[in-house]
Design a protein around this motif. Structure first.
Motif, PDB file in Angstrom:
ATOM      1  N   ALA A  37       2.275   8.839  -6.318  1.00  0.00           N
ATOM      2  CA  ALA A  37       2.636  10.239  -6.091  1.00  0.00           C
ATOM      3  C   ALA A  37       3.826  10.633  -6.961  1.00  0.00           C
ATOM      4  O   ALA A  37       3.912  11.771  -7.439  1.00  0.00           O
ATOM      5  CB  ALA A  37       2.953  10.467  -4.613  1.00  0.00           C
ATOM      6  N   ARG A  38       4.748   9.681  -7.159  1.00  0.00           N
ATOM      7  CA  ARG A  38       5.899   9.971  -8.030  1.00  0.00           C
ATOM      8  C   ARG A  38       5.431  10.223  -9.454  1.00  0.00           C
ATOM      9  O   ARG A  38       5.878  11.153 -10.117  1.00  0.00           O
ATOM     10  CB  ARG A  38       6.871   8.798  -8.020  1.00  0.00           C
TER      11      ARG A  38
ATOM     12  N   PHE B 149       1.939   8.468   2.783  1.00  0.00           N
ATOM     13  CA  PHE B 149       1.358   7.143   2.544  1.00  0.00           C
ATOM     14  C   PHE B 149       1.780   6.134   3.597  1.00  0.00           C
ATOM     15  O   PHE B 149       1.224   5.043   3.672  1.00  0.00           O
ATOM     16  CB  PHE B 149       1.678   6.666   1.131  1.00  0.00           C
TER      17      PHE B 149
ATOM     18  N   ASP C 114      -3.264  15.141  -8.862  1.00  0.00           N
ATOM     19  CA  ASP C 114      -2.930  14.381  -7.655  1.00  0.00           C
ATOM     20  C   ASP C 114      -4.031  13.386  -7.315  1.00  0.00           C
ATOM     21  O   ASP C 114      -3.759  12.215  -7.051  1.00  0.00           O
ATOM     22  CB  ASP C 114      -2.724  15.343  -6.471  1.00  0.00           C
TER      23      ASP C 114
ATOM     24  N   GLY D 162       1.232   4.006  -3.020  1.00  0.00           N
ATOM     25  CA  GLY D 162       1.026   5.439  -2.805  1.00  0.00           C
ATOM     26  C   GLY D 162       2.217   6.238  -3.287  1.00  0.00           C
ATOM     27  O   GLY D 162       2.075   7.242  -3.996  1.00  0.00           O
ATOM     28  N   VAL D 163       3.398   5.775  -2.903  1.00  0.00           N
ATOM     29  CA  VAL D 163       4.610   6.515  -3.270  1.00  0.00           C
ATOM     30  C   VAL D 163       4.796   6.514  -4.783  1.00  0.00           C
ATOM     31  O   VAL D 163       5.081   7.556  -5.385  1.00  0.00           O
ATOM     32  CB  VAL D 163       5.835   5.915  -2.559  1.00  0.00           C
TER      33      VAL D 163
ATOM     34  N   LEU E  12       9.432  21.475  -7.053  1.00  0.00           N
ATOM     35  CA  LEU E  12       8.135  21.125  -6.479  1.00  0.00           C
ATOM     36  C   LEU E  12       7.915  19.613  -6.584  1.00  0.00           C
ATOM     37  O   LEU E  12       7.483  18.971  -5.626  1.00  0.00           O
ATOM     38  CB  LEU E  12       7.019  21.873  -7.208  1.00  0.00           C
ATOM     39  N   ALA E  13       8.253  19.059  -7.728  1.00  0.00           N
ATOM     40  CA  ALA E  13       8.071  17.619  -7.930  1.00  0.00           C
ATOM     41  C   ALA E  13       8.908  16.832  -6.920  1.00  0.00           C
ATOM     42  O   ALA E  13       8.437  15.857  -6.333  1.00  0.00           O
ATOM     43  CB  ALA E  13       8.443  17.236  -9.360  1.00  0.00           C
TER      44      ALA E  13
ATOM     45  N   GLU F 243       7.240  17.061  -3.561  1.00  0.00           N
ATOM     46  CA  GLU F 243       6.014  16.266  -3.506  1.00  0.00           C
ATOM     47  C   GLU F 243       6.334  14.780  -3.363  1.00  0.00           C
ATOM     48  O   GLU F 243       5.665  14.062  -2.615  1.00  0.00           O
ATOM     49  CB  GLU F 243       5.165  16.513  -4.759  1.00  0.00           C
ATOM     50  N   ARG F 244       7.369  14.330  -4.061  1.00  0.00           N
ATOM     51  CA  ARG F 244       7.752  12.913  -3.959  1.00  0.00           C
ATOM     52  C   ARG F 244       8.196  12.594  -2.538  1.00  0.00           C
ATOM     53  O   ARG F 244       7.849  11.568  -1.968  1.00  0.00           O
ATOM     54  CB  ARG F 244       8.891  12.599  -4.927  1.00  0.00           C
TER      55      ARG F 244
ATOM     56  N   VAL G 247       0.849  -1.203   0.000  1.00  0.00           N
ATOM     57  CA  VAL G 247       0.000   0.000   0.000  1.00  0.00           C
ATOM     58  C   VAL G 247       0.877   1.242   0.000  1.00  0.00           C
ATOM     59  O   VAL G 247       0.644   2.207  -0.748  1.00  0.00           O
ATOM     60  CB  VAL G 247      -0.949  -0.007   1.224  1.00  0.00           C
TER      61      VAL G 247
ATOM     62  N   THR H 220      -3.087   9.474  -7.439  1.00  0.00           N
ATOM     63  CA  THR H 220      -2.933   8.780  -6.161  1.00  0.00           C
ATOM     64  C   THR H 220      -4.240   8.146  -5.698  1.00  0.00           C
ATOM     65  O   THR H 220      -4.217   7.151  -4.983  1.00  0.00           O
ATOM     66  CB  THR H 220      -2.413   9.726  -5.056  1.00  0.00           C
TER      67      THR H 220
ATOM     68  N   ASP I  30      -1.299   5.442   5.570  1.00  0.00           N
ATOM     69  CA  ASP I  30      -2.204   4.455   4.980  1.00  0.00           C
ATOM     70  C   ASP I  30      -1.686   3.047   5.224  1.00  0.00           C
ATOM     71  O   ASP I  30      -2.450   2.126   5.533  1.00  0.00           O
ATOM     72  CB  ASP I  30      -2.332   4.710   3.477  1.00  0.00           C
ATOM     73  N   ALA I  31      -0.368   2.887   5.081  1.00  0.00           N
ATOM     74  CA  ALA I  31       0.233   1.573   5.322  1.00  0.00           C
ATOM     75  C   ALA I  31       0.034   1.163   6.771  1.00  0.00           C
ATOM     76  O   ALA I  31      -0.332   0.017   7.069  1.00  0.00           O
ATOM     77  CB  ALA I  31       1.717   1.617   4.983  1.00  0.00           C
TER      78      ALA I  31
ATOM     79  N   VAL J   1      -3.415  -0.302   7.375  1.00  0.00           N
ATOM     80  CA  VAL J   1      -3.559  -1.711   6.979  1.00  0.00           C
ATOM     81  C   VAL J   1      -2.953  -2.616   8.059  1.00  0.00           C
ATOM     82  O   VAL J   1      -3.536  -3.630   8.462  1.00  0.00           O
ATOM     83  CB  VAL J   1      -2.865  -1.953   5.625  1.00  0.00           C
TER      84      VAL J   1
ATOM     85  N   ALA K 257       3.831  13.640  -9.573  1.00  0.00           N
ATOM     86  CA  ALA K 257       4.811  14.730  -9.543  1.00  0.00           C
ATOM     87  C   ALA K 257       5.555  14.826 -10.869  1.00  0.00           C
ATOM     88  O   ALA K 257       5.749  15.924 -11.412  1.00  0.00           O
ATOM     89  CB  ALA K 257       5.786  14.514  -8.382  1.00  0.00           C
TER      90      ALA K 257
ATOM     91  N   ALA L 193       5.228  12.486  -0.169  1.00  0.00           N
ATOM     92  CA  ALA L 193       4.359  11.338  -0.382  1.00  0.00           C
ATOM     93  C   ALA L 193       4.849  10.148   0.427  1.00  0.00           C
ATOM     94  O   ALA L 193       4.056   9.373   0.972  1.00  0.00           O
ATOM     95  CB  ALA L 193       4.305  10.988  -1.859  1.00  0.00           C
ATOM     96  N   ALA L 194       6.158   9.979   0.535  1.00  0.00           N
ATOM     97  CA  ALA L 194       6.726   8.848   1.260  1.00  0.00           C
ATOM     98  C   ALA L 194       6.237   8.848   2.708  1.00  0.00           C
ATOM     99  O   ALA L 194       5.953   7.800   3.284  1.00  0.00           O
ATOM    100  CB  ALA L 194       8.246   8.902   1.209  1.00  0.00           C
TER     101      ALA L 194
END
Lengths: 556, 607
Positions: free
Chosen positions: A81-82, B244, A127, A77-78, B232-233, B236-237, A73, A131, B247-248, B251, A85, B240-241
């Motif tokens: 998102a990559r 998320f 986004d 997600g990562v 920015l990219a 954002e990357r 999961v 995602t 979320d992990a 679970v 981006a 995101a790590a």
């Protein structure tokens, strides 16, 4: 409109995203496998627990499957998102690059606003698509397949029930329409946006106030908002109905599977472990499809933005660095039977005109008559529909435009000031200009007092679109740009429009200094500008006529 | 802001929900019931299977079989009812919020947000209230309730297992949402400046495309924007790590809780069938609690909008009738686009007012301290029945003049005397009868032509309407429309051309027929001959006893005016009749010469 859930142009246009997209697909397969593994372990664990014993291996397997699923999961997600981006950065560069390639004529007007919004915040809608929606879309393919396969191996009759009911979700989805639902929701958004003309009323408040109706209107706002509530509820009843059907298909299938399996257990025709596995896996088959469906709407905005961005940037011509001949700015400028037709109007009709070096020419005429088009032609922003424009005998259509523009100083009607320091704004064309030259240009443009009044002088950062400066001050910044450019040809487009008399005087004297000794084309709307002109042209309805030079404004 | 500002914006907004509390609680209960039905479906089905494995007589399973089928149906039905009930309650509340926000804007002096951006932000801010309830409060309440019930039921079976479940639910429903809120907030704070800068880059590259191209600076500006997009990219990357990971963790918590419940329950000697029920139930319960993570993220995004709405609402006194529930539904539930700008009960057959005189007495207006005065000790006398034109360069203070006269902008010094009384002394609803007209930001509503014109004088008869549109030169256009007077003009008057818009606004002003008619650039957007025609018919249609104050940059048609006043930098620099002014050197004559030259193609100097 492209309404496919995935736009294949993306793979072609953003190759950098391919690897992560492939990873996303792979993770989807992995996730499906883990869903099956987790359910299998749990079924074994519970079947053993039925006898009152703890199956440590099954427990460990279950926990391991859960942990692995958590990891997947996270990775999904990562990766998503990559992709988001990467795609956003690439499309932003593409869009803004398209502006540069098409040239300013293409980007003028409404398109500028659309592009700025899209390249700015508009693309952030991606986004939610990447995602939220895309990983679910992958899972809605891989998970049902894995679940069906596993259930088929364990108990084929249950698999048949799932296989028969599962298509109902996309079928009902198509029938009642995720599309239709999205459309209804869109309409609902729009309705609520208008919200009983709420926006309309707020926008018109000054007018309501001017007619003494602002307070009285509060009741009307309430009444109309209430009317819209009723209308909205009507549409929502239908929209929710489709959700109800989809939910029913999923839950009823669980009941359809569980009850016969339970009865077969009674007869001893089935192992408990198998029965539990079927029960645990059945809802998993429907879940990703429903989640993807419910996120379809949110993703629409992203898909629309993606479609717009790909279409807009895709139509850009290939970057061509023209190595045409370099016109000499000190040569004669000739318009030879030039006609410029836009989509709906013809701006110039069959204009023939010669501008000798060093001549100062004033252009007058009603607004919309084609004055700015004349300047646009010389700058290479506009290309003639018929005829040609030559400088020193070289056709601008084949010329080295960058080199030519270096010999032109342009003061537009409404210069764009950039969100940078004042000095950088003045140095726009010559970023390496030494401070002394900038200071000279500032002085020549009568900008000294403005600079002195700013907190950090020339280093003061201007806000977006030069926020913080008055029209007169902006106009003088544009003049300073032109002074620093020190070019043989000067083009001025109503430099004193929207200025009060005091500012006009300052700008006028600076303008006079600027045009001295250069070839100048001034679009004028004040007599004061005509005073120094060698010739006066009048443009009306796209045609140019020459006026006898009268020393206008210098009465008596 | 006052003491109320200390209150959280959510409370301010939710206070308005009081009249709909029952409906909202109902929606929350239905939402909980929906989730519970889903949970019970899986738990009952598990019980059914595990009991059946013991091969009891069939009648022991009958209840469970019926329950499974009933729960399967009821979940969908409950969800449907819940969504309808929730949306109904929230839409009622939104009706209130809209009315109150409008009321707050209506009583606030000064202009409402002018830019399209600020306006649409206002609308989306109101929508934030809707999202707060439907996507945060109701689901969160339901998840909370289900969690408590699940733990309560588990206690009956096995207190140690209940403890394990409670721990899992706390992590899923409290710790993770809190973490998500903090992370989302931090991420937004890190991303926002870069996104803002990139938006500015986009504006510069598009709106400034011509400037960049002309000065050969496109390439470098493009490179800067590209670099920023890349930065920015990267950010954002990186974010995101972290994001998320939550979320992990969700679970993981769900699985771990189910595992722990099995382990604990077996250790405590719970019957095997119930262990299965508990495990499956725990898995479902934690899934439900995890909805709070999504709610927390949503809530973080809504806060700034809620704060702005709350600030507006705080500004309205509580005695506002807006606190009462909405008017009975169904009455005048006119949902068409022409919802009616003019409410029937407020229509009054106002009589045309008598003439009145205006005097500007040393009026000074400064929009910002330190800024140059827009009006600088301005004096002007307009006796009843006089026709005065005000001309001058842009930014000279002409529109400020109209704003001060109509009470929209209070003078910093001096006063405006209208009919013997200071303008500021009139109640805001009475002043428009005496002074008004076509002002700079004349707005065309998304309504019928009739309603738009009637706004000038609700209750005006057909003859007065016809006379007004005829004088404004709109009668032929109306006659040519298939729907005639009932033609709906589009959003923000978009179906009309610029000229028709202007004529519509002019007709409205003429119908209003205030004692002092102010016309701010009434012929803007019309071609020269139409402009002359409209100006002449407008003057002819105004009763001779009424004063006219015409603000214009066009000098044609001013010959008939009693006085022409040239304003520059907030002061009167020239005054006289048209014929006198074109005879004397100055701004007026210069402008006249050039306008004549531009319109007729000759340069001629008189005098």
């Amino acid at each position: 409109m492209n309404r496919r859930p995935f736009d294949p142009r993306l793979l072609r246009r953003v190759p950098a995203a391919r690897r992560d997209l492939a990873l996303l697909a792979l993770l989807g397969v992995l996730a499906a496998g883990l869903v099956v593994a987790q359910a299998t372990a749990l079924a074994v664990l519970l079947a053993t627990a039925f006898t009152g014993q703890l199956d440590r291996v099954a427990l460990a397997g279950f926990v391991a499957a859960v942990a692995a699923r958590a990891l997947v999961v996270w990775a999904q997600g990562v990766a998503a998102a990559r992709v988001a981006a990467t795609v956003k950065a690439a499309l932003r560069a593409d869009l803004l690059g398209a502006v540069a390639r098409h040239g300013p004529g293409w980007v003028a007007g409404q398109r500028a606003g659309q592009l700025a919004t899209l390249a700015g915040r508009g693309l952030d809608a991606l986004d939610a698509y990447f995602t939220g929606y895309l990983p679910q879309l992958v899972l809605s393919v891989t998970v049902p397949v894995a679940v069906l396969g596993r259930v088929f191996l364990a108990d084929w009759s249950s698999a048949v029930i799932i296989a028969l009911t599962l298509p109902l979700i996309p079928i009902f989805g198509a029938l009642l329409g995720w599309q239709a639902q999205a459309a209804t929701e869109r309409q609902w958004r729009r309705l609520s946006l208008l919200g009983g003309h709420f926006l309309d009323m707020v926008a018109g408040l000054p007018t309501l106030r001017a007619f003494g109706r602002a307070r009285a209107q509060t009741d009307a706002v309430r009444r109309m908002a209430d009317g819209h509530r009723l209308a909205t509820m009507k549409t929502l009843r239908i929209a929710f109905l489709s959700a109800l059907v989809l939910e029913l298909v999923a839950t009823l299938s669980v009941a359809l599977v569980a009850v016969p399996v339970g009865i077969r257990l009674l007869d001893g025709g089935l192992a408990l472990q198998t029965a539990l596995l079927v029960l645990l896996l059945t809802p998993e088959a429907y879940l990703p499809l429903r989640t993807a469906g419910s996120r379809f709407h949110a993703s629409m905005e992203g898909l629309t933005a993606l479609d717009e961005a790909l279409t807009l940037s895709g139509s850009a011509p290939d970057p061509t660095t023209r190595v045409g001949a370099l016109p000499d700015g000190r040569g004669e400028i000739r318009f030879e039977s030039v006609t410029v037709a836009y989509e709906r109007t013809t701006a110039l009709r069959d204009v023939t005109l010669t501008i000798r070096p060093g001549e100062r020419i004033a252009v007058i005429g009603p607004s919309g008559a084609g004055k700015s088009t004349l300047l646009g032609l010389l700058l290479g922003f506009v290309t003639p529909t018929a005829g040609r424009v030559t400088v020193g005998g070289i056709d601008l259509a084949d010329a080295d435009l960058d080199g030519w523009r270096r010999q032109v100083a342009w003061v537009p009607q409404r210069a764009h000031l950039f969100a940078a320091s004042l000095a950088d704004n003045i140095r726009l064309g010559t970023p390496d200009a030494p401070p002394a030259e900038v200071a000279t240009a500032v002085h020549a443009a009568a900008l000294d007092d403005v600079v002195a009044a700013l907190p950090d002088g020339l280093d003061t950062l201007l806000g977006e679109r030069g926020h913080g400066l008055s029209s007169g001050q902006r106009q003088r910044v544009a003049l300073a740009r032109a002074f620093l450019r020190d070019a043989p040809v000067v083009l001025l487009d109503e430099p004193t429009a929207r200025l009060d008399a005091a500012a006009e005087t300052a700008v006028l004297s600076a303008t006079r200094r600027l045009v001295a000794g250069r070839t100048a084309l001034l679009v004028a709307h004040r007599p004061a500008l005509l005073r120094d002109a060698d010739r006066i042209l009048r443009i009306s309805d796209g045609r140019v006529t020459e006026l006898t030079p009268v020393r206008a404004g210098e009465a008596r | 802001m006052n003491a109320g500002a200390a209150r959280s914006p959510e409370l301010t907004v939710l206070r308005l929900a009081r009249p709909y509390l029952k409906r909202l609680v109902g929606a929350g209960l239905l939402a909980a019931a929906t989730e519970l039905a889903g949970l019970a479906l899986m738990a009952t089905a598990t019980w059914l299977l595990m009991t059946a494995a013991g091969q009891p007589p069939l009648d022991r399973l009958t209840v469970a079989i019926v329950a499974v089928r009933a729960l399967a149906v009821s979940r969908g039905v409950l969800r449907y009812t819940e969504r309808l009930a929730g949306h109904d309650a929230v839409l009622r509340l939104i009706t209130d919020v809209r009315a109150r926000v409008f009321g707050a804007l209506a009583v606030r002096r000064g202009a409402p947000p002018r830019s399209g951006d600020a306006l649409s932000r206002l609308v989306s801010d109101v929508e934030a209230v809707q999202d707060l309830l439907l996507r945060v409060v109701v689901p969160a309440a339901a998840a909370g309730l289900v969690s408590v019930l699940a733990v309560g039921l588990t206690v009956l079976i096995s207190p140690p297992a209940a403890l394990a479940l409670a721990a899992g639910l706390l992590v899923a429903g409290v710790a993770l949402p809190a973490l998500a809120t903090a992370l989302t907030r931090r991420a937004a704070a890190e991303v926002a400046p870069l996104r803002g800068a990139l938006a500015v880059d986009a504006v510069d590259l598009t709106h400034g495309a011509a400037d960049l191209a002309a000065f050969g600076a496109t390439a470098s500006a493009l490179a800067t924007a590209r670099q920023r997009a890349q930065r920015l990219a990267r950010l954002e990357r990186r974010l995101a790590a972290l994001g998320f990971a939550i979320d992990a963790a969700g679970v993981l918590v769900a699985g771990a809780t189910a595992g722990a419940v099995v382990f604990v329950a077996l250790g405590a000697g719970v019957h095997g069938v119930l262990v299965g029920v508990l495990a499956v139930g725990a898995l479902a319960a934690v899934e439900i609690a995890l909805a709070l993570v999504g709610a927390a993220r949503q809530w973080t995004g809504l806060r700034s909008g809620l704060t702005r709405v709350a600030q507006l609402l705080e500004a309205v006194p509580d005695t506002d009738p807006g606190t009462e529930p909405a008017a009975p539904a169904g009455r005048e539930a006119d949902t068409g686009p022409a919802g009616g700008v003019v409410p029937a009960e407020t229509r009054d057959a106002r009589e045309a007012v008598a003439a009145c005189a205006v005097r500007f007495d040393g009026v000074t207006v400064r929009y910002r301290p330190g800024a140059p005065a827009a009006l600088d000790e301005f004096d002007l006398d307009v006796p009843a029945g006089r026709r005065v034109a005000v001309v001058g360069p842009s930014g000279a203070g002409k529109s400020t003049l109209a704003a001060v006269l109509t009470g929209a902008v209070p003078p910093d010094a001096g006063r405006v005397i209208l009919d013997g009384r200071d303008v500021s002394g009139y109640p805001p609803d009475e002043l428009p009868r005496l002074v008004g007209g076509l002002l700079a930001e004349a707005y065309v509503f998304h309504a019928t032509v009739r309603d738009n014109v009637l706004l000038g004088r609700p209750g005006a008869d057909e003859d007065a309407l016809a006379a007004a549109v005829t004088a404004a030169g709109l009668a032929d256009w109306i006659a040519a429309q298939p729907d005639g007077w009932n033609t709906v003009v589009g959003e923000e008057g978009g179906q009309l051309s610029g000229g028709q818009r202007q004529r519509l606004a002019l007709a409205r002003a003429l119908l209003a027929a205030p004692g002092v008619l102010v016309l701010d650039e009434p012929t803007e957007g019309l071609d020269p001959s139409a402009a002359d025609e409209v100006l002449a018919s407008t003057l002819a249609a105004t009763p001779a006893t009424h004063s006219v104050l015409l603000i214009t940059h066009r000098l044609n048609g001013l010959a008939e005016f009693d006085e022409v006043v040239v304003v520059d930098a907030g002061r009167v620099v020239q005054r006289g009749r048209h014929a006198e002014l074109i005879a004397a050197p100055g701004w007026y004559r210069d402008q006249w010469v050039l306008q004549e030259a531009a319109e007729h193609g000759y340069l001629a100097l008189s005098g």
